[in-house]
Design an enzyme around this catalytic site. Sequence first.
Site, PDB file in Angstrom:
ATOM      1  N   GLU A 191     -16.008   6.486   6.102  1.00  0.00           N
ATOM      2  CA  GLU A 191     -15.254   5.793   7.149  1.00  0.00           C
ATOM      3  C   GLU A 191     -15.049   6.751   8.305  1.00  0.00           C
ATOM      4  OE1 GLU A 191     -11.213   4.903   6.146  1.00  0.00           O
ATOM      5  OE2 GLU A 191     -10.999   6.696   4.939  1.00  0.00           O
ATOM      6  N   LYS A 200      -2.542   7.219   1.263  1.00  0.00           N
ATOM      7  CA  LYS A 200      -2.199   7.552   2.658  1.00  0.00           C
ATOM      8  C   LYS A 200      -1.078   8.585   2.601  1.00  0.00           C
ATOM      9  CE  LYS A 200      -2.036   4.940   6.420  1.00  0.00           C
ATOM     10  NZ  LYS A 200      -3.100   5.289   7.361  1.00  0.00           N
ATOM     11  N   ARG A 258       0.834  -1.211   0.000  1.00  0.00           N
ATOM     12  CA  ARG A 258       0.000   0.000   0.000  1.00  0.00           C
ATOM     13  C   ARG A 258       0.866   1.258   0.000  1.00  0.00           C
ATOM     14  NH1 ARG A 258      -4.604   0.520   4.489  1.00  0.00           N
ATOM     15  NH2 ARG A 258      -2.785   0.991   5.778  1.00  0.00           N
TER      16      ARG A 258
HETATM   17  N1  PXG Z   1      -8.947   4.833   7.322  1.00  0.00           N
HETATM   18  C1  PXG Z   1      -7.987   5.749   7.440  1.00  0.00           C
HETATM   19  C2  PXG Z   1      -8.248   7.117   6.943  1.00  0.00           C
HETATM   20  C3  PXG Z   1      -6.758   5.401   7.995  1.00  0.00           C
HETATM   21  O1  PXG Z   1      -5.795   6.304   8.110  1.00  0.00           O
HETATM   22  C4  PXG Z   1      -7.608   3.166   8.336  1.00  0.00           C
HETATM   23  C5  PXG Z   1      -8.780   3.576   7.749  1.00  0.00           C
HETATM   24  C6  PXG Z   1      -7.456   1.745   8.756  1.00  0.00           C
HETATM   25  O2  PXG Z   1      -6.587   1.085   7.857  1.00  0.00           O
HETATM   26  P1  PXG Z   1      -5.693  -0.146   8.316  1.00  0.00           P
HETATM   27  O3  PXG Z   1      -4.959  -0.523   7.078  1.00  0.00           O
HETATM   28  O4  PXG Z   1      -4.803   0.351   9.414  1.00  0.00           O
HETATM   29  O5  PXG Z   1      -6.617  -1.202   8.762  1.00  0.00           O
HETATM   30  C7  PXG Z   1      -6.565   4.083   8.462  1.00  0.00           C
HETATM   31  C8  PXG Z   1      -5.279   3.700   9.111  1.00  0.00           C
HETATM   32  C9  PXG Z   1      -2.826   6.708  13.880  1.00  0.00           C
HETATM   33  C10 PXG Z   1      -3.037   5.526  13.009  1.00  0.00           C
HETATM   34  O6  PXG Z   1      -1.673   6.983  14.222  1.00  0.00           O
HETATM   35  C11 PXG Z   1      -3.856   5.621  11.899  1.00  0.00           C
HETATM   36  C12 PXG Z   1      -4.043   4.515  11.080  1.00  0.00           C
HETATM   37  C13 PXG Z   1      -3.413   3.343  11.371  1.00  0.00           C
HETATM   38  C14 PXG Z   1      -2.583   3.247  12.459  1.00  0.00           C
HETATM   39  C15 PXG Z   1      -2.395   4.356  13.303  1.00  0.00           C
HETATM   40  O7  PXG Z   1      -3.807   7.373  14.225  1.00  0.00           O
HETATM   41  N2  PXG Z   1      -4.865   4.684  10.013  1.00  0.00           N
END
Ligand code: PXG
Length: 290
Positions: free
Chosen positions: A182, A149, A50
Amino acid sequence: MKIYIDGKYYGERDAKVSVFDHGFLYGDGVFEGIRAYNGRVFKLKEHVDRLFWSAHAILLRIPLTRAQVAEAVLATCRANRIRDGYVRLVVTRGRGTLGLNPNRCGKPSVIVIAGKIQLYPPELYQKGMEIVTVPTTRNLHNAVNPAIKSLNYLNNILAKIEANNAGVEEAIMLNAEGYVAECTGDNLFIVRDGQLLTPPLSAGALHGITRAVVMDLARDEGWPVAEPNLTRYELFNAEECFLTGTGAEIIPVVKIDGRVIGNGKPGPLTIKLEQKYRALTRTTGEPIHP
Ligand code: PXG
């Protein structure tokens, strides 16, 4: 803590990037948040893939191969004696000039920080959390595509502030059409008639790695999974609701915009998925010490 920057390790005080780095000046870069459990990095390949897709979408050439990036993550975990932790993998456009032009930047920088994360208070996992819909919408696909991201998370940060101002920990973000996309750092699921529903990527949901794992776990249980467009009405009338993310794992939601979800307690499918997810994270992944 030892922080990896472009192949070298630095202590916390010395781990610095230039003020001319376009990651700093413009949020020009990409990142991943990854977890390590029990001496293994969970879904490392998926996160590295990703990262490369995000970079490709913004025409950022990562100066390492996928295997080298994966190895940098594992090596940084080893250098910090991590067994359970959180890894922030960042690629910035690199040091450039004052001015948007990314062609004036030198080499992109690859940074790996391996530490700890605590996203939500533990009691929220027991009782379930309350969330609200906020005014800030998800980015349009034709602006900064929400699948990227990128280091520019201001849109999500604004939504998070709006949630905090409303006295809750997390925000539901709608897309410009009013469909549920989301949350600010988590994907959203509901249960209806024993079926798991989650917004489609076309609604502006991130293709979350936890989201994909949960969909697989549900299918293993024989529970149908679908990705229809969802409105707030469908959320309000769901039997269960939960959020998924690398940081949050699976967290139950029991109230949305003042409406109680189901019986106001974490639901049985949510609890079962939490158990299965926990078991999977503790037993699979890329070994930190091969
Ligand atoms: N939506 C968004 C906008 C994200 O940034 C997710 C969904 C979940 O994706 P994953 O692949 O992790 O299942 C994310 C992921 C933090 C932090 O520091 C943010 C994420 C992941 C880990 C830590 O707030 N975002």
